[in-house]
Design an enzyme around this catalytic site. Sequence first.
Site, mmCIF file in Angstrom:
data_model
loop_
_atom_site.group_PDB
_atom_site.id
_atom_site.type_symbol
_atom_site.label_atom_id
_atom_site.label_comp_id
_atom_site.label_asym_id
_atom_site.label_seq_id
_atom_site.Cartn_x
_atom_site.Cartn_y
_atom_site.Cartn_z
ATOM 1 N N SER A 164 7.906 -16.567 -0.142
ATOM 2 C CA SER A 164 7.291 -15.766 -1.190
ATOM 3 C C SER A 164 7.427 -16.476 -2.544
ATOM 4 O O SER A 164 6.997 -17.617 -2.681
ATOM 5 C CB SER A 164 7.903 -14.367 -1.204
ATOM 6 O OG SER A 164 7.107 -13.481 -1.953
ATOM 7 N N ASP A 247 -0.332 -10.117 5.903
ATOM 8 C CA ASP A 247 0.264 -10.354 4.589
ATOM 9 C C ASP A 247 -0.818 -10.293 3.515
ATOM 10 O O ASP A 247 -1.872 -10.931 3.648
ATOM 11 C CB ASP A 247 0.938 -11.730 4.593
ATOM 12 C CG ASP A 247 1.671 -12.045 3.301
ATOM 13 O OD1 ASP A 247 1.703 -11.196 2.390
ATOM 14 O OD2 ASP A 247 2.209 -13.170 3.215
ATOM 15 N N HIS A 279 4.013 -9.189 5.013
ATOM 16 C CA HIS A 279 4.738 -10.104 4.136
ATOM 17 C C HIS A 279 6.247 -10.045 4.393
ATOM 18 O O HIS A 279 6.829 -8.979 4.513
ATOM 19 C CB HIS A 279 4.437 -9.751 2.675
ATOM 20 C CG HIS A 279 4.902 -10.765 1.687
ATOM 21 N ND1 HIS A 279 4.466 -12.084 1.703
ATOM 22 C CD2 HIS A 279 5.763 -10.678 0.647
ATOM 23 C CE1 HIS A 279 5.027 -12.741 0.720
ATOM 24 N NE2 HIS A 279 5.828 -11.917 0.060
#
Length: 308
Positions: A164, A247, A279
Amino acid sequence: MESSTNEVVHEFPRLFRIYKDGRIEKLSVTDFVPPSDDLKTSVRSKDVVISPEPTVSARLFLPRTTNPDQKLPLLIYIHGGAFSIQSPFSSVYHKYVSSLVELANVIAVSIDYRLAPEHSIPACYDDSWAVMEWVALHANGGQGPEPWLNDHADFRRVFLAGDSAGANIAHEMLVRASNADQVFDKMIVGMVLNQPFFGDDEPNKLWMLICPETSGCDDPRINPAAHPSLLAKLVCKKVLVCTAEKDFLRQRGWTYYEALRSSGWGGVVEIVETEGEEHVFHLLKPSCEKSGRLMKQVASFFNQDHGS
């Protein structure tokens, strides 16, 4: 009527609120897991201070090896959390990096950086770069300040990785390393970007808030795909991009993959996608079969023959 003291001017669910009077309220509490230097465990860990002002630290992970003279790949890991939550000392990241270290048989340096919005960008990048430079001190004949790195790290096999926002920072570290007059071009052989937090041609509300000096959507730190000339200069041989089918950032990872592949960069970029997951599923559901499969793919990447 709500007083100005309690008036919210910015709110990002599960991350933070900013009030009109300047107060910041974090909406997610990050726990703390102490390091373990128990020789009986599969992976030992300890915390080190890289810089006292501003305070920059890291957690080191060392797998138990049968050969004390064996040199192991070195992983520099950068945690995610939308630039604003989490740390390498939280239970989520301590367990994840420790498991990855055990499976891949690598040493890891997990970076702690200052968080937004208390600290605007580029604080997270600058802190991570301080750790990069600290790591490089050990590459010249084992003369650095940390014995674990001097004794066990193979500085011809250094990897960057993150998930991320941490993947975003990892990419920026590789960009800085590619432009630095240092030894990084002889050290870094690969990078893993796991569900990376990148932008596109639309303004990103979070990014615009925490990076007040940004140039906007074309800022190479948030939208590297828009800058193929920078991608072409990356000083590693191989990149692995990991995406998840559900995601909300999935397409950003694919765009990065396509941009790097067509940039003229001389390395090899691969992409793997996990079906049916959202995600950072690998952190939210670490015990599920798909998380285990993804960790095995990442561990395999660290142990491939990346050439000389």
